[in-house]
Design an enzyme around this catalytic site. Structure first.
Site, mmCIF file in Angstrom:
data_model
loop_
_atom_site.group_PDB
_atom_site.id
_atom_site.type_symbol
_atom_site.label_atom_id
_atom_site.label_comp_id
_atom_site.label_asym_id
_atom_site.label_seq_id
_atom_site.Cartn_x
_atom_site.Cartn_y
_atom_site.Cartn_z
ATOM 1 N N TYR A 1 10.960 -35.474 -36.615
ATOM 2 C CA TYR A 1 11.779 -35.039 -35.464
ATOM 3 C C TYR A 1 12.905 -35.996 -35.101
ATOM 4 C CZ TYR A 1 7.910 -31.779 -34.893
ATOM 5 O OH TYR A 1 6.984 -30.793 -35.111
ATOM 6 N N HIS B 1 15.449 -25.183 -33.775
ATOM 7 C CA HIS B 1 14.335 -26.045 -34.178
ATOM 8 C C HIS B 1 14.911 -27.301 -34.807
ATOM 9 C CE1 HIS B 1 11.172 -23.121 -33.438
ATOM 10 N NE2 HIS B 1 11.970 -22.212 -33.971
HETATM 11 O O1 CA2 Z 1 11.202 -28.376 -35.257
HETATM 12 C C1 CA2 Z 1 11.079 -28.045 -34.072
HETATM 13 O O2 CA2 Z 1 11.958 -28.217 -33.243
HETATM 14 C C2 CA2 Z 1 9.764 -27.449 -33.588
HETATM 15 O O3 CA2 Z 1 10.063 -26.433 -32.654
HETATM 16 C C3 CA2 Z 1 9.004 -28.574 -32.933
HETATM 17 C C4 CA2 Z 1 7.607 -28.171 -32.481
HETATM 18 C C5 CA2 Z 1 6.827 -27.507 -33.613
HETATM 19 O O4 CA2 Z 1 5.597 -27.008 -33.117
HETATM 20 C C6 CA2 Z 1 7.618 -26.370 -34.237
HETATM 21 O O5 CA2 Z 1 6.864 -25.873 -35.317
HETATM 22 C C7 CA2 Z 1 8.968 -26.830 -34.728
HETATM 23 C C8 CA2 Z 1 6.798 -29.380 -32.042
HETATM 24 C C9 CA2 Z 1 7.397 -30.112 -30.920
HETATM 25 C C10 CA2 Z 1 6.561 -31.345 -30.754
HETATM 26 O O6 CA2 Z 1 7.365 -32.360 -30.288
HETATM 27 C C11 CA2 Z 1 7.069 -33.614 -30.664
HETATM 28 C C12 CA2 Z 1 7.753 -34.583 -30.023
HETATM 29 C C13 CA2 Z 1 7.532 -35.880 -30.360
HETATM 30 C C14 CA2 Z 1 6.647 -36.203 -31.328
HETATM 31 C C15 CA2 Z 1 5.956 -35.226 -31.962
HETATM 32 C C16 CA2 Z 1 6.160 -33.921 -31.627
#
Ligand code: CA2
Length: 156
Positions: free
Chosen positions: A32, A109
């Site tokens: 991310y 995303h």
């Molecule tokens: O790629 C993306 O933006 C997602 O929407 C992010 C989501 C995930 O469930 C989707 O499949 C794709 C996850 C967001 C979690 O955010 C985090 C932030 C910091 C560290 C880890 C995860």
């Protein structure tokens, strides 16, 4: 008397972020990136300003609150950018709310969900989105703002 042209200011773009995105930049930077959500907000505000547009930037970990945000956008926004995060893969309620909007909706995303686990490959939100930006990290939000600005310019 000179004729005054009526110039109404465009409603803000509502940028909605789903669950766990409040932790952005603190975990899994390889997926991310290192940018925090507060930094994404600043970048979005600056990018919108280059188009003479403003933003409302929100995040929630709660599905119903995101539905409320989307309903508010019906009258308060010129367009919606939404990163539904995990709810994109599960929430028909968020899709239903999006389908009630009559303004452009861009799904964003950070990661390319199609290069990831199979359970991330499908997004309910995509069915209601005007367009989708994915895999570009935080820059994707900025490209989505550019797309919205272009669409809004064309609809004037
Ligand atoms: O790629 C993306 O933006 C997602 O929407 C992010 C989501 C995930 O469930 C989707 O499949 C794709 C996850 C967001 C979690 O955010 C985090 C932030 C910091 C560290 C880890 C995860």
């Amino acid at each position: 008397m000179t004729k005054k042209s009526k110039q109404s200011k465009a409603l803000p773009i509502h940028i909605l972020n789903g669950p766990n995105l409040n932790l952005l930049g603190t975990r899994e930077p390889e997926v991310y990136g290192h940018t925090t959500l507060a930094q994404v907000e600043k970048m979005c505000a600056a990018q919108a300003a280059t188009w003479g547009l403003s933003i409302v930037f929100r995040q929630s970990n709660h599905e119903g609150e995101i539905v409320d945000f989307i309903q508010e956008a019906r009258t308060g926004a010129s367009a919606v950018l939404i990163n539904p995060a995990g709810y994109g893969h599960t929430s028909i309620a968020i899709l239903d709310a999006i389908q009630m909007l009559k303004i452009p909706v861009i799904e964003v995303h950070l990661s390319n969900i199609h290069r990831r686990e199979p359970y991330r490959h499908h997004s309910y939100v995509s069915k209601g989105a005007t367009g989708i930006v994915m895999g570009l990290g935080a820059q994707g939000y900025l490209r989505a703002i550019d797309a919205v600005a272009d669409i809004l310019k064309g609809s004037k």
